[in-house]
Enzyme design. Structure first.
Site, short mmCIF file in Angstrom:
data_model
loop_
_atom_site.label_atom_id
_atom_site.label_comp_id
_atom_site.label_asym_id
_atom_site.label_seq_id
_atom_site.Cartn_x
_atom_site.Cartn_y
_atom_site.Cartn_z
N CYS A 7 67.69 55.32 -30.01
CA CYS A 7 67.63 56.02 -31.28
C CYS A 7 67.00 55.03 -32.26
O CYS A 7 67.56 53.96 -32.50
CB CYS A 7 69.04 56.39 -31.72
SG CYS A 7 69.16 57.10 -33.36
N CYS B 274 60.81 58.44 -33.09
CA CYS B 274 62.14 59.06 -33.02
C CYS B 274 62.25 59.63 -31.63
O CYS B 274 61.31 60.29 -31.16
CB CYS B 274 62.26 60.17 -34.07
SG CYS B 274 63.74 61.20 -33.85
#
Ligand code: DGL
Length: 270
Positions: free
Chosen positions: A70, A194
């Site tokens: 992440c 992302c």
């Protein structure tokens, strides 16, 4: 024995999938903090606290090594956790460095001084929190000089993906690419910063055009993990593999199955 892979929600499955293909003999424990996703609209302190608590849960499940799959968590928490000191035998790694090594054509772990690289104009698509952190630009500056990075904060895309609303996610991706192109009409490369965005990679590529090389993290992180485990075979951990979520396990399992197009069953983390 399992290696931990953590994300705020479903996005880290893109990294997990690549890691499972690259390292079929390794078990993975995936943890999605779906109850608190998206992280990308939270402030850095909040993301740090949530990430630390999730990583501690994974350590408690027997993982010695946890990959922060992440970017938002990596930007807000990785350096702070490492500098604050980790419990003996525990490690946390992030997802920026493998991507930047690929972009700057560096070998894995090459720590030589920054140098000129062939790519000069780079579009970065990431969450508002990752863009605000400037962590990508900071890591890039350690390795390359003279690269112009234009960052586009992609509000709404993660929510749409987490909600399974692919039509909205596609429309948002197109509009974020348009906004980026108004600031940088001809990027040479685009970074999907992302881990949710590879689920929309085709849409990014189509909107950017065939001349733009799109970098996404799954395979790059998997390759870098393979190198790491070769050098640190003792970091496989003690616990069992599987899928944990802080959210509604049935709902998260449905979404994950839809995205990876294979049966995935989450259980509630406690
Ligand atoms: N997938 C995550 C990332 O790589 C975070 C998305 C979010 O929770 O906002 O940044």
């Amino acid at each position: 024995m399992a290696v931990g892979i953590f994300d705020s929600g479903l996005g880290g499955l893109t990294v997990l999938n690549a890691a499972q293909q690259r390292l079929p003999e390794v078990d993975f424990l995936y943890y999605g903090d779906n109850a608190h996703a998206p992280y990308g609209v939270r402030d850095a302190e909040d993301v740090f606290q949530l990430t630390r608590s999730a990583v501690e849960t994974m350590w408690a499940h027997g993982c010695d090594l946890v990959i922060l799959a992440c970017n938002t968590a990596s930007a807000a928490a990785l350096r702070r956790m490492q500098e604050g000191g980790l419990p003996p035998g525990k490690r946390v790694l992030g997802v920026f460095v493998p991507l930047i090594e690929a972009l700057t054509e560096r070998q894995w772990g090459d720590n030589s001084p920054p140098r000129e690289v062939s790519v000069k104009h780079v579009a970065l698509f990431a969450t508002p929190a990752t863009v605000a952190s400037r962590a990508f630009q900071r890591e890039l500056a350690f390795r390359a000089v003279g690269v112009d990075v234009e960052a586009q904060s992609c509000g709404g895309v993660v929510d749409a993906i987490e909600d399974g609303d692919e039509i909205l996610a596609e429309a948002l991706v197109r509009s974020h690419v348009d906004a980026l192109k108004r600031k940088m009409p001809v990027p040479q490369a685009a970074i999907l910063g992302c881990t949710h965005y590879p689920l929309m990679e085709d849409i990014f590529q189509k909107a950017l055009g065939p001349g733009v090389k799109v970098f996404s993290q799954g395979e790059l992180v998997a390759e870098s993990l393979a190198h790491y485990l070769e050098r640190h075979p003792n970091m496989m951990g003690q616990g069992q593999g599987g899928y944990l979520t802080s959210g509604d396990a049935a709902r998260v399992s449905d979404r994950a199955t839809q995205f990876l197009r294979r049966e995935i069953t989450f259980t509630a983390a406690c």
